[in-house]
Design a protein around this motif. Structure first.
Motif, PDB file in Angstrom:
ATOM      1  N   GLY A 152      -9.687   4.820   2.014  1.00 27.94           N
ATOM      2  CA  GLY A 152     -10.171   3.563   2.580  1.00 27.94           C
ATOM      3  C   GLY A 152      -9.334   3.042   3.724  1.00 27.94           C
ATOM      4  O   GLY A 152      -9.557   1.928   4.200  1.00 27.94           O
ATOM      5  N   GLY A 153      -8.346   3.844   4.157  1.00 29.22           N
ATOM      6  CA  GLY A 153      -7.419   3.434   5.211  1.00 29.22           C
ATOM      7  C   GLY A 153      -6.104   2.899   4.694  1.00 29.22           C
ATOM      8  O   GLY A 153      -5.159   2.716   5.472  1.00 29.22           O
ATOM      9  N   PHE A 154      -6.009   2.642   3.391  1.00 29.37           N
ATOM     10  CA  PHE A 154      -4.782   2.076   2.835  1.00 29.37           C
ATOM     11  C   PHE A 154      -3.691   3.143   2.761  1.00 29.37           C
ATOM     12  O   PHE A 154      -3.944   4.261   2.305  1.00 29.37           O
ATOM     13  N   PRO A 155      -2.468   2.806   3.170  1.00 24.87           N
ATOM     14  CA  PRO A 155      -1.391   3.794   3.121  1.00 24.87           C
ATOM     15  C   PRO A 155      -0.869   3.986   1.705  1.00 24.87           C
ATOM     16  O   PRO A 155      -0.982   3.098   0.854  1.00 24.87           O
ATOM     17  N   GLY A 156      -0.300   5.164   1.457  1.00 19.89           N
ATOM     18  CA  GLY A 156       0.397   5.406   0.203  1.00 19.89           C
ATOM     19  C   GLY A 156      -0.481   5.943  -0.908  1.00 19.89           C
ATOM     20  O   GLY A 156      -1.670   5.633  -0.996  1.00 19.89           O
ATOM     21  N   ARG A 157       0.147   6.752  -1.746  1.00 24.78           N
ATOM     22  CA  ARG A 157      -0.490   7.245  -2.977  1.00 24.78           C
ATOM     23  C   ARG A 157      -0.176   6.244  -4.076  1.00 24.78           C
ATOM     24  O   ARG A 157       0.987   5.978  -4.376  1.00 24.78           O
ATOM     25  N   VAL A 158      -1.205   5.691  -4.672  1.00 29.96           N
ATOM     26  CA  VAL A 158      -1.036   4.656  -5.696  1.00 29.96           C
ATOM     27  C   VAL A 158      -1.486   5.225  -7.038  1.00 29.96           C
ATOM     28  O   VAL A 158      -2.594   5.767  -7.142  1.00 29.96           O
ATOM     29  N   GLU A 159      -0.634   5.118  -8.038  1.00 30.96           N
ATOM     30  CA  GLU A 159      -0.971   5.538  -9.395  1.00 30.96           C
ATOM     31  C   GLU A 159      -1.202   4.295 -10.245  1.00 30.96           C
ATOM     32  O   GLU A 159      -0.373   3.376 -10.264  1.00 30.96           O
ATOM     33  N   VAL A 160      -2.360   4.273 -10.928  1.00 33.53           N
ATOM     34  CA  VAL A 160      -2.786   3.076 -11.648  1.00 33.53           C
ATOM     35  C   VAL A 160      -3.081   3.432 -13.103  1.00 33.53           C
ATOM     36  O   VAL A 160      -3.700   4.466 -13.385  1.00 33.53           O
ATOM     37  N   THR A 161      -2.664   2.566 -14.008  1.00 32.36           N
ATOM     38  CA  THR A 161      -3.048   2.653 -15.415  1.00 32.36           C
ATOM     39  C   THR A 161      -3.647   1.328 -15.836  1.00 32.36           C
ATOM     40  O   THR A 161      -3.036   0.270 -15.623  1.00 32.36           O
ATOM     41  N   ALA A 162      -4.850   1.374 -16.406  1.00 35.07           N
ATOM     42  CA  ALA A 162      -5.516   0.166 -16.897  1.00 35.07           C
ATOM     43  C   ALA A 162      -5.694   0.305 -18.403  1.00 35.07           C
ATOM     44  O   ALA A 162      -6.251   1.301 -18.877  1.00 35.07           O
ATOM     45  N   THR A 163      -5.236  -0.695 -19.147  1.00 33.16           N
ATOM     46  CA  THR A 163      -5.324  -0.661 -20.602  1.00 33.16           C
ATOM     47  C   THR A 163      -6.062  -1.889 -21.106  1.00 33.16           C
ATOM     48  O   THR A 163      -5.656  -3.026 -20.843  1.00 33.16           O
TER      49      THR A 163
END
Length: 375
Positions: A152-163
């Motif tokens: 989407g143009g956003f920089p960086g690799r983002v790791e997400v956890t949703a609980t």
């Protein structure tokens, strides 16, 4: 009195949902605790059902969703129903921002601006199921997502956890944790539409929103950078307001209802504060919302209308969103000009940081907004 319901040991169950985009079937996970049922679809990590009884003990879904959960994969039918929006919820002006001296360009999907992170938003992606469990007091589901650098143009690799955790006392808690490998901006939200009556519109429901200030809007519903006192205005929702009495006001004509961001004073990482209470007098159901976030975007389903719901077409104002998160256009702001001075805005996350977005919703019965405890 609360309905007397059987409260078997917390548990979870899995069923398959055929997705409208032709991808592999998704596993719908239903959490059971305290006589309530919360169901989550890995597509979008979306809360598609939160079933609770009315004062007579009749269960109904208090979350607005589509008749066929698989249709959530069709963007033409799904206005972000129940999903986790990210990496940045709400609007970013000009689909761009500067970060550490670099000009970042994003996908523009609402005129010149970016809304809800564009087409790569987290709620239009399939999350992976990391774990499911239940014990004597709760049932829970954890999902993970990796957002690639440049998505989407956003920089960086983002790791997400949703609980998601459903507790026996009727509280559903959502904890979203995220890290990155490059400096970037992250500000998610849950885009759940609530309708405690389980049908029709939310016009007869009553809302208390603990917020003294609302963000002033400019062109394209982009905040001007100023926060205005709500006292004496159409935006004052601090004392048990019936939505029907406000939705038709001239002050809300431009947006067709509420589509505004309130400052509620939370801070990421702090204890959860009660920020809102929604009550449906007809059914007796109530919803208490807590969050650790500094803002809540109130949206009254102004653009709903005609989507195929379980009980027929979803009407305009068929649900109300209480989107906890950061302020819109946060990447282009350093502070909000508040009545008592500047309010810092910090939406940048850097490598080595772990941030937590936490919100809980407690479904109850025949409660009064006057019972909202002090924050």
């Amino acid at each position: 009195m609360n309905p007397q319901l059987p409260t078997p040991t917390p548990s979870f169950e899995i069923s398959d949902v055929v997705m409208a985009d032709g991808s592999a079937a998704a596993s719908l996970v239903s959490l059971h605790a305290g006589g309530l049922v919360a169901s989550v679809l890995p597509y979008g990590a979306a809360l598609v059902s939160f079933e609770a009884p009315d004062r007579a003990g009749h269960l109904a879904n208090c979350v607005v969703t589509l008749a066929d959960p698989g249709d959530l994969a069709d963007p033409a039918l799904n206005p972000h129903l129940g999903g986790i929006v990210g990496p940045y919820a709400n609007r970013i002006a000009g689909a761009a921002f500067d970060l550490d001296g670099v000009h970042v360009r994003l996908e523009a999907n609402e005129g010149p601006n970016t809304l809800h992170s564009g087409s790569a938003t987290w709620d239009r992606r399939r999350w992976d199921i990391a774990s499911m469990s239940a014990d004597a007091t709760s049932a829970q589901l954890s999902l993970t997502l990796i957002d690639a650098d440049g998505s989407g143009g956003f920089p960086g690799r983002v790791e997400v956890t949703a609980t998601y955790v459903l507790h026996e006392d009727g509280t559903l808690t959502l904890n979203v944790e995220y890290t990155c490998d490059r400096p970037t901006v992250v500000a998610p939200t849950s885009h759940t539409y609530w309708n405690l009556g389980a049908a029709g519109t939310v016009a007869g429901q009553r809302l208390t929103l603990r917020a003294d200030t609302v963000l002033e809007l400019g062109a394209g519903q982009i905040p001007t950078g100023a926060a205005l006192p709500v006292a004496g205005s159409a935006w004052d929702l601090r004392d048990d307001v019936r939505l029907r009495d406000r939705l038709g006001l001239d002050a809300l004509a431009d947006t067709g209802g509420y589509d505004h961001t309130y400052l509620v004073g939370g801070a990421c990482g702090s204890d959860l504060s009660v920020v809102a209470m929604l009550v449906d007098p007809a059914s007796g159901r109530s919803l208490e919302m807590r969050t650790n976030q500094p803002a809540v975007h109130l949206y009254t389903g102004n653009h709903l209308g005609g989507q195929p719901g379980p009980l027929g077409p979803i009407p305009q104002h068929g649900g109300v969103c209480l989107e906890a998160g950061q302020v819109p256009n946060g990447p282009n702001l350093t502070a909000i000009d508040g009545p008592d001075g500047p309010i810092p805005v910090d939406v940048t996350i850097r490598p080595g940081e772990t941030r937590r977005w936490v919100t809980s919703w407690r479904l109850g019965f025949e409660a009064s907004p006057a019972q909202v405890p002090p924050g």
